[in-house]
Write a protein that holds these residues in place. Structure first.
Motif, PDB file in Angstrom:
ATOM      1  N   SER A  97      19.921 -12.372  -2.547  1.00 57.36           N
ATOM      2  CA  SER A  97      21.184 -11.592  -3.000  1.00 57.36           C
ATOM      3  C   SER A  97      22.234 -11.908  -1.840  1.00 57.36           C
ATOM      4  O   SER A  97      21.862 -12.448  -0.758  1.00 57.36           O
ATOM      5  N   GLU A  98      23.283 -11.468  -2.141  1.00 54.95           N
ATOM      6  CA  GLU A  98      24.258 -11.897  -1.075  1.00 54.95           C
ATOM      7  C   GLU A  98      24.155 -11.019   0.179  1.00 54.95           C
ATOM      8  O   GLU A  98      24.220 -11.518   1.234  1.00 54.95           O
ATOM      9  N   SER A  99      23.786  -9.952   0.102  1.00 60.68           N
ATOM     10  CA  SER A  99      23.412  -8.912   1.184  1.00 60.68           C
ATOM     11  C   SER A  99      22.431  -9.452   1.942  1.00 60.68           C
ATOM     12  O   SER A  99      22.090  -9.354   3.076  1.00 60.68           O
ATOM     13  N   GLU A 100      21.229  -9.843   1.131  1.00 60.39           N
ATOM     14  CA  GLU A 100      20.111 -10.448   1.854  1.00 60.39           C
ATOM     15  C   GLU A 100      20.533 -11.546   2.627  1.00 60.39           C
ATOM     16  O   GLU A 100      20.111 -11.836   3.744  1.00 60.39           O
ATOM     17  N   PHE A 101      21.334 -12.633   1.949  1.00 57.24           N
ATOM     18  CA  PHE A 101      21.718 -14.078   2.660  1.00 57.24           C
ATOM     19  C   PHE A 101      22.491 -13.338   3.859  1.00 57.24           C
ATOM     20  O   PHE A 101      22.145 -14.014   5.251  1.00 57.24           O
ATOM     21  N   LEU A 102      23.320 -12.524   3.736  1.00 57.12           N
ATOM     22  CA  LEU A 102      23.996 -11.963   5.153  1.00 57.12           C
ATOM     23  C   LEU A 102      23.114 -11.379   6.145  1.00 57.12           C
ATOM     24  O   LEU A 102      23.907 -11.020   7.267  1.00 57.12           O
ATOM     25  N   SER A 103      22.095 -10.933   5.758  1.00 52.74           N
ATOM     26  CA  SER A 103      21.333 -10.137   6.992  1.00 52.74           C
ATOM     27  C   SER A 103      20.318 -11.239   7.543  1.00 52.74           C
ATOM     28  O   SER A 103      19.332 -11.031   8.218  1.00 52.74           O
ATOM     29  N   MET A 104      20.293 -12.349   6.964  1.00 46.04           N
ATOM     30  CA  MET A 104      19.480 -13.731   7.326  1.00 46.04           C
ATOM     31  C   MET A 104      20.015 -14.501   8.451  1.00 46.04           C
ATOM     32  O   MET A 104      20.854 -14.715   8.493  1.00 46.04           O
ATOM     33  N   ARG A 105      18.909 -15.308   8.998  1.00 49.07           N
ATOM     34  CA  ARG A 105      19.321 -16.561   9.707  1.00 49.07           C
ATOM     35  C   ARG A 105      18.864 -17.749   9.082  1.00 49.07           C
ATOM     36  O   ARG A 105      18.332 -17.842   7.932  1.00 49.07           O
ATOM     37  N   ILE A 106      19.523 -18.915   9.357  1.00 55.35           N
ATOM     38  CA  ILE A 106      19.271 -20.157   8.558  1.00 55.35           C
ATOM     39  C   ILE A 106      17.832 -20.573   8.731  1.00 55.35           C
ATOM     40  O   ILE A 106      17.251 -21.196   7.908  1.00 55.35           O
ATOM     41  N   HIS A 107      16.915 -19.910   9.724  1.00 58.57           N
ATOM     42  CA  HIS A 107      15.572 -20.250  10.132  1.00 58.57           C
ATOM     43  C   HIS A 107      14.936 -19.594   8.587  1.00 58.57           C
ATOM     44  O   HIS A 107      13.948 -20.228   8.315  1.00 58.57           O
ATOM     45  N   ASP A 108      15.437 -18.713   8.067  1.00 61.93           N
ATOM     46  CA  ASP A 108      14.629 -18.133   7.026  1.00 61.93           C
ATOM     47  C   ASP A 108      14.435 -18.735   5.734  1.00 61.93           C
ATOM     48  O   ASP A 108      13.897 -18.261   4.779  1.00 61.93           O
ATOM     49  N   ILE A 109      15.468 -19.950   5.685  1.00 64.50           N
ATOM     50  CA  ILE A 109      15.068 -20.820   4.519  1.00 64.50           C
ATOM     51  C   ILE A 109      14.592 -21.949   4.831  1.00 64.50           C
ATOM     52  O   ILE A 109      14.633 -23.042   4.077  1.00 64.50           O
ATOM     53  N   ARG A 110      13.778 -22.055   5.834  1.00 67.40           N
ATOM     54  CA  ARG A 110      13.223 -23.168   6.392  1.00 67.40           C
ATOM     55  C   ARG A 110      11.913 -23.066   6.395  1.00 67.40           C
ATOM     56  O   ARG A 110      11.146 -22.197   6.775  1.00 67.40           O
ATOM     57  N   PRO A 111      10.752 -24.225   5.967  1.00 66.15           N
ATOM     58  CA  PRO A 111       9.446 -24.170   6.028  1.00 66.15           C
ATOM     59  C   PRO A 111       9.060 -23.844   7.662  1.00 66.15           C
ATOM     60  O   PRO A 111      10.027 -24.536   8.565  1.00 66.15           O
ATOM     61  N   GLU A 112       8.273 -23.293   7.993  1.00 60.08           N
ATOM     62  CA  GLU A 112       7.809 -22.810   9.637  1.00 60.08           C
ATOM     63  C   GLU A 112       7.875 -24.233  10.198  1.00 60.08           C
ATOM     64  O   GLU A 112       8.388 -24.302  11.471  1.00 60.08           O
ATOM     65  N   GLU A 113       7.077 -25.385   9.767  1.00 62.42           N
ATOM     66  CA  GLU A 113       6.979 -26.601  10.216  1.00 62.42           C
ATOM     67  C   GLU A 113       8.295 -27.256  10.475  1.00 62.42           C
ATOM     68  O   GLU A 113       8.263 -28.531  11.309  1.00 62.42           O
ATOM     69  N   ASP A 114       9.365 -26.906   9.909  1.00 62.09           N
ATOM     70  CA  ASP A 114      10.539 -27.728  10.046  1.00 62.09           C
ATOM     71  C   ASP A 114      11.664 -27.044  10.906  1.00 62.09           C
ATOM     72  O   ASP A 114      12.701 -27.456  11.003  1.00 62.09           O
ATOM     73  N   ILE A 115      11.479 -25.965  11.372  1.00 66.41           N
ATOM     74  CA  ILE A 115      12.384 -25.034  12.091  1.00 66.41           C
ATOM     75  C   ILE A 115      12.833 -26.006  13.392  1.00 66.41           C
ATOM     76  O   ILE A 115      13.862 -25.917  13.752  1.00 66.41           O
ATOM     77  N   LYS A 116      11.729 -26.659  14.084  1.00 66.09           N
ATOM     78  CA  LYS A 116      12.089 -27.280  15.325  1.00 66.09           C
ATOM     79  C   LYS A 116      13.085 -28.385  15.097  1.00 66.09           C
ATOM     80  O   LYS A 116      14.167 -28.606  15.876  1.00 66.09           O
ATOM     81  N   LEU A 117      13.052 -29.379  14.065  1.00 71.31           N
ATOM     82  CA  LEU A 117      13.803 -30.117  13.575  1.00 71.31           C
ATOM     83  C   LEU A 117      15.306 -29.760  13.253  1.00 71.31           C
ATOM     84  O   LEU A 117      16.244 -30.270  13.703  1.00 71.31           O
ATOM     85  N   MET A 118      15.291 -28.482  12.672  1.00 69.12           N
ATOM     86  CA  MET A 118      16.550 -27.613  12.322  1.00 69.12           C
ATOM     87  C   MET A 118      17.283 -27.498  13.539  1.00 69.12           C
ATOM     88  O   MET A 118      18.665 -27.689  13.669  1.00 69.12           O
ATOM     89  N   GLU A 119      16.601 -26.962  14.627  1.00 73.23           N
ATOM     90  CA  GLU A 119      17.114 -26.431  15.710  1.00 73.23           C
ATOM     91  C   GLU A 119      17.790 -27.670  16.384  1.00 73.23           C
ATOM     92  O   GLU A 119      18.595 -27.455  17.255  1.00 73.23           O
ATOM     93  N   GLU A 120      16.862 -28.628  16.549  1.00 79.26           N
ATOM     94  CA  GLU A 120      17.374 -30.001  17.093  1.00 79.26           C
ATOM     95  C   GLU A 120      18.661 -30.495  16.612  1.00 79.26           C
ATOM     96  O   GLU A 120      19.815 -30.876  17.059  1.00 79.26           O
ATOM     97  N   ALA A 121      18.838 -30.401  15.159  1.00 75.01           N
ATOM     98  CA  ALA A 121      20.031 -30.845  14.370  1.00 75.01           C
ATOM     99  C   ALA A 121      21.146 -29.997  14.749  1.00 75.01           C
ATOM    100  O   ALA A 121      22.434 -30.310  15.129  1.00 75.01           O
ATOM    101  N   VAL A 122      21.059 -28.683  14.827  1.00 82.86           N
ATOM    102  CA  VAL A 122      22.049 -27.516  15.430  1.00 82.86           C
ATOM    103  C   VAL A 122      22.417 -27.710  16.845  1.00 82.86           C
ATOM    104  O   VAL A 122      23.588 -27.764  17.213  1.00 82.86           O
ATOM    105  N   ALA A 123      21.354 -28.332  17.677  1.00 82.00           N
ATOM    106  CA  ALA A 123      21.790 -28.596  19.141  1.00 82.00           C
ATOM    107  C   ALA A 123      22.807 -29.867  19.324  1.00 82.00           C
ATOM    108  O   ALA A 123      23.776 -29.849  19.849  1.00 82.00           O
ATOM    109  N   ASP A 124      22.687 -30.756  18.220  1.00 81.06           N
ATOM    110  CA  ASP A 124      23.488 -31.988  18.344  1.00 81.06           C
ATOM    111  C   ASP A 124      24.868 -31.398  17.882  1.00 81.06           C
ATOM    112  O   ASP A 124      25.773 -31.907  18.490  1.00 81.06           O
ATOM    113  N   THR A 125      24.998 -30.529  16.891  1.00 82.32           N
ATOM    114  CA  THR A 125      26.280 -30.122  16.293  1.00 82.32           C
ATOM    115  C   THR A 125      26.966 -29.519  17.389  1.00 82.32           C
ATOM    116  O   THR A 125      28.229 -29.700  17.536  1.00 82.32           O
TER     117      THR A 125
END
Length: 340
Positions: free
Chosen positions: A177-205
Motif C-alpha cells: 500500500s502507499e502507507s507501507e511504501f512510505l514507511s519502507m526503504r528501497i532495501h525492502d524491495i531487494r533480495p538480500e544478496e542484491d543489497i550490496k550491488l544496490m548500495e554501490e549503484a546509489v553511491a555512484d549516483t
C-alpha cells in the motif's frame, strides 16, 4: 500611467480610507474599477458571485463583523487564487509575518501608504500570483505524469534510502500500500544478496555518476516473488531533499520468453545434428552399397538394375529431405535468436 484594465475589491468599512485608496490608485492607474464591501458578509456575497473577477483584493484587517486572523482566513478561502493585500492602521511585526504565512500577498500600514507604494504592491502581488500559479501548474503536470504513468515510478531519499513518493502503478505491481511504501526503504524491495550491488549503484549516483539506461536489477514483491526490472533513474530535489526519481519496467516475462527460445534453439540444434550426422551416416552407407552393386556387379538382369536404380534414387531423395529439414531448423533458430 498604467493603462491596463484592473478590477479591485476594497474591503474597507472606513469611507475616508476608501476614498484615500481610490485617490492613490488613480495617480498611477488610468481607469481602475473599484468595488467596495464594508463588512465580511458583504464581501463574502460579492466573492461568491462567479460573475465577479478581481485582480487584487485590498483587505482592512478590522471590520465590524470580523477581524484579525479569522478575517484573513475567511477572505483567502473565498479569494480562490486572487492576491489579497492586507491594510491596517496598527504596526505589529509578529502579526504581519503571520499574515504573510497565512497567504496574503502583502501587508501595508495605512499611515505609511503612498501612491507609489500602493502601485508597487499591486504589481508585485499580481506577478507573484502568476508565478505561484505557474509553479502549481508545473507541479500538477509532474504529478499527473507521475501518477498516470503505466509503469511503476517512485522517488527515494538519496541519503536515507526512504521512499518519498510512489505512483499507483508501483502500488498495484508490487502489492504494497502507499502507507507501507512510505514507511519502507528501497532495501525492502531487494533480495538480500542484491543489497550490496544496490548500495554501490546509489553511491555512484551520489558521486554524480549516471546509471546506465535500462540497467537490470532484481526486485522483490510483497508476496516474495522476485522479478527482473529495467531501471531508469534521474536525480532531482524533492521537497528540499536530494532524491532520485526511478522508473522501472518489469522484464521478467520477456526474460522467460528468451530463456524458452534458447532452450528450443538448443533442442533444434540437437535435432539438426542428429539428422545431419546420426541419420545421414547409415544413409551414406546405403548409398555406398548401391554404388558398390553398380560397379562390382556389372552383369545384372534388367529387373535387378532397375531395382538398384530405384534404391539409389530413393536414397538421394531422402538425403535431400534431410538436408532441407536441417536448413529449415537452422533458419528457425536464427529467426528466434534475432527476435529474442
Amino acid at each position: 500611467m498604467d493603462e491596463k484594465s484592473y478590477n479591485f475589491l476594497i474591503i474597507e468599512d472606513n469611507l475616508g480610507d476608501f476614498i484615500l485608496i481610490e485617490e492613490y490608485l488613480t495617480e498611477n492607474i488610468l481607469n481602475p474599477r473599484l468595488t467596495r464591501a464594508e463588512t465580511f458578509l458583504s464581501a463574502k456575497k460579492i466573492l461568491e458571485d462567479k460573475a465577479n473577477h478581481f485582480d487584487i483584493i485590498f483587505l482592512d484587517l478590522s471590520l465590524p463583523d470580523l477581524s484579525g486572523e479569522q478575517l484573513i482566513v475567511g477572505v483567502l478561502e473565498l479569494a480562490v487564487g486572487t492576491p489579497v493585500v492586507a491594510l491596517t492602521g496598527f504596526s505589529d511585526l509578529d502579526f504581519s509575518i503571520k499574515s504573510l504565512g497565512l497567504g496574503v500577498s502583502d501587508y501595508l500600514l495605512k499611515d505609511e501608504l503612498t501612491p507609489i507604494i500602493l502601485y508597487k504592491s499591486i504589481i508585485y502581488a499580481i506577478q507573484r500570483s502568476k508565478f505561484v500559479d505557474q509553479i502549481q501548474k508545473s507541479e500538477k503536470r509532474y504529478s499527473d505524469l507521475f501518477q498516470l504513468s503505466p509503469l511503476p515510478m517512485w522517488v527515494y531519499d538519496l541519503e536515507t534510502f526512504h521512499f518519498l513518493n510512489i505512483n499507483q502503478a508501483a502500488i498495484a505491481h508490487y502489492g504494497f500500500s502507499e502507507s507501507e511504501f512510505l514507511s519502507m526503504r528501497i532495501h525492502d524491495i531487494r533480495p538480500e544478496e542484491d543489497i550490496k550491488l544496490m548500495e554501490e549503484a546509489v553511491a555512484d549516483t551520489r558521486k554524480g555518476i549516471e546509471l546506465k539506461p535500462k540497467t537490470v536489477f532484481r526486485h522483490k514483491k510483497k508476496n516474495g516473488e522476485v522479478i527482473f526490472v529495467e531501471a531508469t533513474t534521474n536525480p532531482l530535489v524533492f521537497n528540499g531533499r536530494s532524491s532520485v526519481l526511478v522508473l522501472v519496467n518489469d522484464i521478467t516475462e520477456r526474460l522467460r520468453y528468451v530463456n524458452t527460445i534458447e532452450k528450443q534453439n538448443e533442442t533444434f540444434r540437437e535435432i539438426a545434428w542428429i539428422q545431419s550426422h546420426v541419420i545421414r551416416a547409415p544413409l551414406a552407407r546405403l548409398l555406398a552399397l548401391v554404388n558398390l552393386l553398380e560397379t562390382e556387379i556389372p552383369e545384372t538382369t534388367e529387373e535387378c538394375a532397375s531395382l538398384i536404380g530405384h534404391i539409389n534414387d530413393s536414397s538421394l531423395e531422402l538425403d535431400q529431405i534431410i538436408r532441407d529439414i536441417s536448413q529449415r531448423l537452422e533458419n528457425i533458430v536464427s529467426i528466434q535468436k534475432n527476435e529474442a
